[in-house]
Scaffold this motif. Structure first.
Motif, PDB file in Angstrom:
ATOM      1  N   HIS A 180       0.828  -1.203   0.000  1.00 21.22           N
ATOM      2  CA  HIS A 180       0.000   0.000   0.000  1.00 21.22           C
ATOM      3  C   HIS A 180       0.866   1.257   0.000  1.00 21.22           C
ATOM      4  N   MET A 181       1.930   1.252   0.816  1.00 22.00           N
ATOM      5  CA  MET A 181       2.701   2.484   1.040  1.00 22.00           C
ATOM      6  C   MET A 181       3.778   2.742  -0.006  1.00 22.00           C
ATOM      7  N   LEU A 182       4.329   1.695  -0.630  1.00 16.84           N
ATOM      8  CA  LEU A 182       5.455   1.878  -1.550  1.00 16.84           C
ATOM      9  C   LEU A 182       5.028   1.889  -3.014  1.00 16.84           C
ATOM     10  N   THR A 183       3.726   1.977  -3.259  1.00 10.68           N
ATOM     11  CA  THR A 183       3.252   2.064  -4.642  1.00 10.68           C
ATOM     12  C   THR A 183       3.808   3.309  -5.323  1.00 10.68           C
ATOM     13  N   ARG A 184       4.056   3.193  -6.620  1.00  7.92           N
ATOM     14  CA  ARG A 184       4.455   4.363  -7.427  1.00  7.92           C
ATOM     15  C   ARG A 184       3.329   4.761  -8.393  1.00  7.92           C
ATOM     16  N   VAL A 185       2.164   4.182  -8.166  1.00  9.89           N
ATOM     17  CA  VAL A 185       1.019   4.422  -9.054  1.00  9.89           C
ATOM     18  C   VAL A 185       0.130   5.497  -8.441  1.00  9.89           C
ATOM     19  N   ASP A 186      -0.274   6.478  -9.242  1.00  9.82           N
ATOM     20  CA  ASP A 186      -1.098   7.587  -8.746  1.00  9.82           C
ATOM     21  C   ASP A 186      -2.583   7.419  -9.033  1.00  9.82           C
ATOM     22  N   GLU A 187      -2.945   6.488  -9.914  1.00  8.04           N
ATOM     23  CA  GLU A 187      -4.358   6.284 -10.227  1.00  8.04           C
ATOM     24  C   GLU A 187      -5.001   5.453  -9.114  1.00  8.04           C
ATOM     25  N   LEU A 188      -5.997   6.028  -8.439  1.00  9.07           N
ATOM     26  CA  LEU A 188      -6.596   5.422  -7.247  1.00  9.07           C
ATOM     27  C   LEU A 188      -6.978   3.961  -7.442  1.00  9.07           C
ATOM     28  N   GLU A 189      -7.600   3.637  -8.568  1.00  8.86           N
ATOM     29  CA  GLU A 189      -8.166   2.301  -8.761  1.00  8.86           C
ATOM     30  C   GLU A 189      -7.119   1.192  -8.780  1.00  8.86           C
ATOM     31  N   VAL A 190      -5.846   1.543  -9.051  1.00  5.11           N
ATOM     32  CA  VAL A 190      -4.803   0.506  -9.106  1.00  5.11           C
ATOM     33  C   VAL A 190      -3.576   0.880  -8.277  1.00  5.11           C
ATOM     34  N   ALA A 191      -3.716   1.864  -7.401  1.00  6.39           N
ATOM     35  CA  ALA A 191      -2.599   2.252  -6.534  1.00  6.39           C
ATOM     36  C   ALA A 191      -2.516   1.299  -5.345  1.00  6.39           C
ATOM     37  N   GLY A 192      -1.304   0.915  -4.973  1.00  9.27           N
ATOM     38  CA  GLY A 192      -1.131   0.054  -3.807  1.00  9.27           C
ATOM     39  C   GLY A 192      -1.795  -1.290  -3.992  1.00  9.27           C
ATOM     40  N   PHE A 239      12.284  -6.336  -5.971  1.00  9.65           N
ATOM     41  CA  PHE A 239      10.971  -6.661  -5.419  1.00  9.65           C
ATOM     42  C   PHE A 239      10.162  -5.389  -5.204  1.00  9.65           C
ATOM     43  N   ARG A 240      10.834  -4.357  -4.698  1.00  7.45           N
ATOM     44  CA  ARG A 240      10.131  -3.089  -4.475  1.00  7.45           C
ATOM     45  C   ARG A 240       9.652  -2.490  -5.793  1.00  7.45           C
ATOM     46  N   GLU A 241      10.502  -2.527  -6.821  1.00  5.34           N
ATOM     47  CA  GLU A 241      10.160  -1.869  -8.085  1.00  5.34           C
ATOM     48  C   GLU A 241       9.132  -2.649  -8.901  1.00  5.34           C
ATOM     49  N   THR A 242       8.854  -3.876  -8.522  1.00  9.01           N
ATOM     50  CA  THR A 242       7.862  -4.679  -9.248  1.00  9.01           C
ATOM     51  C   THR A 242       6.639  -4.917  -8.365  1.00  9.01           C
ATOM     52  N   VAL A 243       6.741  -5.892  -7.463  1.00 10.40           N
ATOM     53  CA  VAL A 243       5.589  -6.310  -6.661  1.00 10.40           C
ATOM     54  C   VAL A 243       5.026  -5.162  -5.836  1.00 10.40           C
ATOM     55  N   LEU A 244       5.901  -4.387  -5.191  1.00 15.90           N
ATOM     56  CA  LEU A 244       5.422  -3.336  -4.294  1.00 15.90           C
ATOM     57  C   LEU A 244       5.079  -2.047  -5.033  1.00 15.90           C
ATOM     58  N   ALA A 245       5.810  -1.713  -6.075  1.00 20.33           N
ATOM     59  CA  ALA A 245       5.605  -0.425  -6.750  1.00 20.33           C
ATOM     60  C   ALA A 245       4.460  -0.450  -7.747  1.00 20.33           C
ATOM     61  N   LEU A 246       4.296  -1.578  -8.451  1.00 12.77           N
ATOM     62  CA  LEU A 246       3.340  -1.622  -9.563  1.00 12.77           C
ATOM     63  C   LEU A 246       1.911  -1.872  -9.110  1.00 12.77           C
ATOM     64  N   GLY A 247       1.735  -2.480  -7.928  1.00 12.14           N
ATOM     65  CA  GLY A 247       0.393  -2.692  -7.395  1.00 12.14           C
ATOM     66  C   GLY A 247      -0.517  -3.374  -8.392  1.00 12.14           C
ATOM     67  N   GLY A 248      -1.690  -2.771  -8.607  1.00 14.43           N
ATOM     68  CA  GLY A 248      -2.668  -3.347  -9.529  1.00 14.43           C
ATOM     69  C   GLY A 248      -2.577  -2.789 -10.930  1.00 14.43           C
ATOM     70  N   SER A 249      -1.491  -2.081 -11.237  1.00 17.18           N
ATOM     71  CA  SER A 249      -1.407  -1.426 -12.549  1.00 17.18           C
ATOM     72  C   SER A 249      -1.110  -2.401 -13.675  1.00 17.18           C
ATOM     73  N   GLN A 250      -0.654  -3.625 -13.341  1.00 17.75           N
ATOM     74  CA  GLN A 250      -0.421  -4.664 -14.336  1.00 17.75           C
ATOM     75  C   GLN A 250      -0.994  -5.975 -13.805  1.00 17.75           C
ATOM     76  N   HIS A 251      -1.227  -6.918 -14.711  1.00 15.66           N
ATOM     77  CA  HIS A 251      -1.719  -8.224 -14.283  1.00 15.66           C
ATOM     78  C   HIS A 251      -0.678  -8.872 -13.364  1.00 15.66           C
ATOM     79  N   PRO A 252      -1.121  -9.521 -12.273  1.00 17.31           N
ATOM     80  CA  PRO A 252      -0.158 -10.067 -11.307  1.00 17.31           C
ATOM     81  C   PRO A 252       0.797 -11.099 -11.900  1.00 17.31           C
ATOM     82  N   MET A 253       0.377 -11.841 -12.927  1.00 25.38           N
ATOM     83  CA  MET A 253       1.301 -12.787 -13.556  1.00 25.38           C
ATOM     84  C   MET A 253       2.436 -12.043 -14.243  1.00 25.38           C
TER      85      MET A 253
END
Length: 689
Positions: A482-494, A650-664
């Motif tokens: 939640h906290m280390l997301t780099r995404v600003d669009e609410l629907e897919v942030a964190g 790990f931070r730049e992928t799993v934690l930063a990208l959040g829901g902005s890309q498909h988890p696979m």
């Protein structure tokens, strides 16, 4: 007055020091009126452009969240009859507006037109995912229904919301309703002193004006997990263990807190809702927005894991029976004996007890060690706030999170201790504020991190069990995403927009660090000697990791299979009762069978009051992901330099990208390949079983 209501017009940290139950209904009325006005304005001219359609939608969601989220949070951590009444009175309005928003035909048409625009492919991947998610979510919210069908859909949604709240309240009330008062210390033989202190304090708190002490009692044992489990683990009194066990597994199954009818009503309504939407079962509805995608994929995972673990679980139970008989057990091993003899066996095999470990894990030291690990892994710094920030309880603390340039990027509340009179059980992370923009201002993400750990007693700080340390790491994993997301669009942030069966990846990933010697050394400092955990104790903890692992595995598989069966194949109008379904699955996969009086489905809040309906399998699905992710650290090296390098990935992928890309896609970017179950089986000691 509106301007004096702390739940209105606030976009920063909630005013928990000022919020009262009487503020709830006026605030909800006000924010819904405001959001309805914004929605009507948007619907009057829904232009198929990001800034003219999605940005106004985000504004509505943020304003609603800023008022309703603190109320929901307080229901979990500071429940009271007055707050509950205000919450339940406002809940139908919130559900109604949420449906109104998700079923807005004008917005839906705007989103469909937006997807058909020539400019759509040029949007960012995050923005395209949001549009597609919103369209699917609108479909699952009944947007394509008309007339009587949509009216019935909305009616079902309202009823389900009310039933789920009632179900949860019944569990809380039934748990609070039971107490075991012990006045003879002989009945507490075998139990460590720190629990006697906790139970004496419980007694005194429940009976103002009366005195109690750890040495002389009286003691009050409750069904709250931190109180219940120690008695089953350590209490020599078999009759009292049985009494507690029977009370625990039959909670909320009779009398005024009975959830039995609620279960059937929830299952019937979910099935009807699914059929209105064109699906055969509610499981199909649930999986439409999950990584697994289909029921057969879930069934295959659960069955494959059961094949590996069920036979081993029976072997473990047989070994426990034989061990219990060497200690003088008369007759067969009963369910209320399991924790007790497992603890005895664990002590003999690994020669340590929870009571021996607790003094090494004072909460302040554990937090310092955790924060140092986060600095090494992810380059962040966590700093406790010392100002008079608004909080809901004196035990709550607040921390700011800074990046490697000393810029503040996030924050979190920590509410660490059990308070059974007002706080629901378990542990969870939730969103206080989501990253993004509001009214032209940047919003930094803020998380709620809530545990139910052992509270301090007198001047002694909270001394955590090892399980409680793991739970703390688990919730921090959610908080980090939640906290280390780099995404600003609410629907897919964190954590927003992440398929539900992938959302446990970072939380379960963090638990692995509890089994690294350098990390544990840094987490521990004996409350009296100041020493870190000795090497021999760490070795025993590490070896004990796979102790009873097969039975723990099949227990979770039983929960997940129950969930999928009830939401996909079970007929709530048929002649087979739900408890028979649970018993049949237990006979297939479990070594430890439920007793005839077991009504644990009446307290299965995850699926009947939470977000895991037809999704409990997600824990195991995500465990495959998390174990495989951690295995990259094991393969590449666990020295500090390598940890920092892989941790940044790990931070730049799993934690930063959040829901902005498909988890696979996110997982593959980090791991370099799709996930494999090998690491999960290895970590559980089940490889080759």
């Amino acid at each position: 007055m509106v301007h004096e209501n702390p739940l209105i017009g606030n976009s920063g940290l909630p005013h928990f020091d000022k919020i009262r139950p009487e503020h709830v209904r006026p605030a909800v009325d006000h924010v819904l009126q405001r959001c309805e006005s914004l929605l009507q304005k948007l619907e009057s001219d829904p232009q198929p452009e990001w800034n003219k359609l999605l940005v106004p939608l985000e504004t509505i969601r943020r304003e609603l969240h800023n008022t309703w989220s603190p109320i929901q949070h307080l229901i979990g951590v500071k429940n009271s009859p007055e707050l509950r009444e205000a919450y339940e009175a406002s809940l139908p309005q919130i559900v109604s507006f949420s449906l109104r928003l998700s079923q807005s035909r004008a917005v839906y048409v705007g989103l469909k037109n937006m997807k058909e625009q020539p400019s759509f492919p040029s949007l960012s991947e995050a923005q395209k995912r949001i549009v597609e998610h919103l369209l699917l979510n609108a479909k699952l919210s009944g947007i394509e229904l008309e007339g009587a069908a949509q009216e019935r859909f909305n009616e079902i949604s309202q009823k389900l919301s009310q039933l789920q709240t009632t179900y949860s309240n019944n569990v809380l009330d039934a748990t609070k309703d039971f107490e075991l008062i012990v006045k003879d210390k002989k009945d507490l033989a075998g139990i460590p002193a720190n629990f006697l202190g906790m139970w004496a304090e419980n007694y005194q708190t429940s009976r103002p004006g009366e005195k109690a002490s750890a040495e002389a009692g009286p003691w009050r044992v409750t069904l709250d997990f931190p109180s219940y489990i120690p008695f089953l683990k350590y209490g020599d009194s078999r009759p009292l263990r049985e009494k507690l066990y029977r009370a625990y597994i039959s909670r909320a199954s009779s009398g005024k807190f009975d959830n039995t009818k609620n279960i059937y009503d929830i299952l019937r309504l979910r099935r009807e809702l699914a059929r209105l939407l064109g699906y055969k079962t509610y499981a199909e509805v649930s999986l439409a927005m999950k990584m697994a995608g289909a029921v057969n994929s879930v069934d295959r995972l659960l069955e494959d894991l059961a094949k590996v673990s069920t036979h081993k679980a029976h072997e473990e139970l047989q070994e426990l029976r034989a061990f219990a008989q060497t200690l003088g057990l008369k007759g067969d091993l009963q369910n209320w004996d399991i924790y007790y003899y497992l603890e005895k066996m664990r002590q003999k095999k690994f020669d340590f007890t929870d009571d021996e470990l607790r003094p090494y894990f004072p909460l302040p030291r554990v937090l310092n060690g955790l924060f140092e690990l986060l600095h090494t892994l992810f380059g962040i710094k966590v700093v406790a706030r010392t100002d008079n920030f608004p909080r809901w309880h004196p035990d709550v603390s607040f921390y700011d999170v800074f990046d490697d340039r000393n810029q503040k990027i996030a924050g979190f509340y920590l509410d660490p201790y059990s308070r059974p009179a007002e706080k629901r059980g378990g542990a969870w992370m939730d969103s206080c504020l989501d990253r993004g923009q509001q009214d032209g201002q940047s919003v930094l993400p803020v998380a709620y991190l809530v545990c139910n750990g052992t509270p301090p007693v007198g001047n002694t700080p909270s001394l955590l069990s090892f399980d409680e340390v793991e739970t703390l790491f688990h919730e921090f994993g959610h908080g980090l995403q939640h906290m280390l997301t780099r995404v600003d669009e609410l629907e897919v942030a964190g954590i927003n927009g992440i398929e539900w069966d992938a959302v446990e990846l970072p939380s379960q990933f963090m638990e692995n660090w509890c089994y690294q010697k350098s990390v544990i050394k840094n987490l521990t400092k004996h409350i009296q000697t100041g020493e870190s955990l000795p090497d021999d104790l760490f070795r025993k903890i590490y070896e004990a990791r796979t102790f009873n692992a097969a039975n723990l595995m099949v227990r979770q598989l039983h929960f997940a299979m129950n969930d999928m069966e009830l939401h996909h194949r079970f007929d709530p109008d048929g002649k087979v009762p739900v408890e028979e379904v649970s018993r049949r699955i237990a006979q297939k996969v479990c070594a430890i069978q439920p007793i005839p009086e077991d009504r644990s489905l009446c307290t299965f809040e995850h699926i009947f009051a939470g977000s895991y309906a037809a999704g409990y399998y997600s824990y195991k699905w995500a465990e495959v992901l998390s174990a495989d992710a951690f295995s990259r650290f094991e393969e590449e090296g666990l020295d500090e330099t390598t940890i920092a390098r892989v941790g940044r990935d790990f931070r730049e992928t799993v934690l930063a990208l959040g829901g902005s890309q498909h988890p696979m896609d996110v997982f593959t970017r980090f791991r370099g390949r799709p996930p494999r179950p090998d690491a999960l089986l290895k970590h559980n000691g089940l490889t080759g079983s």
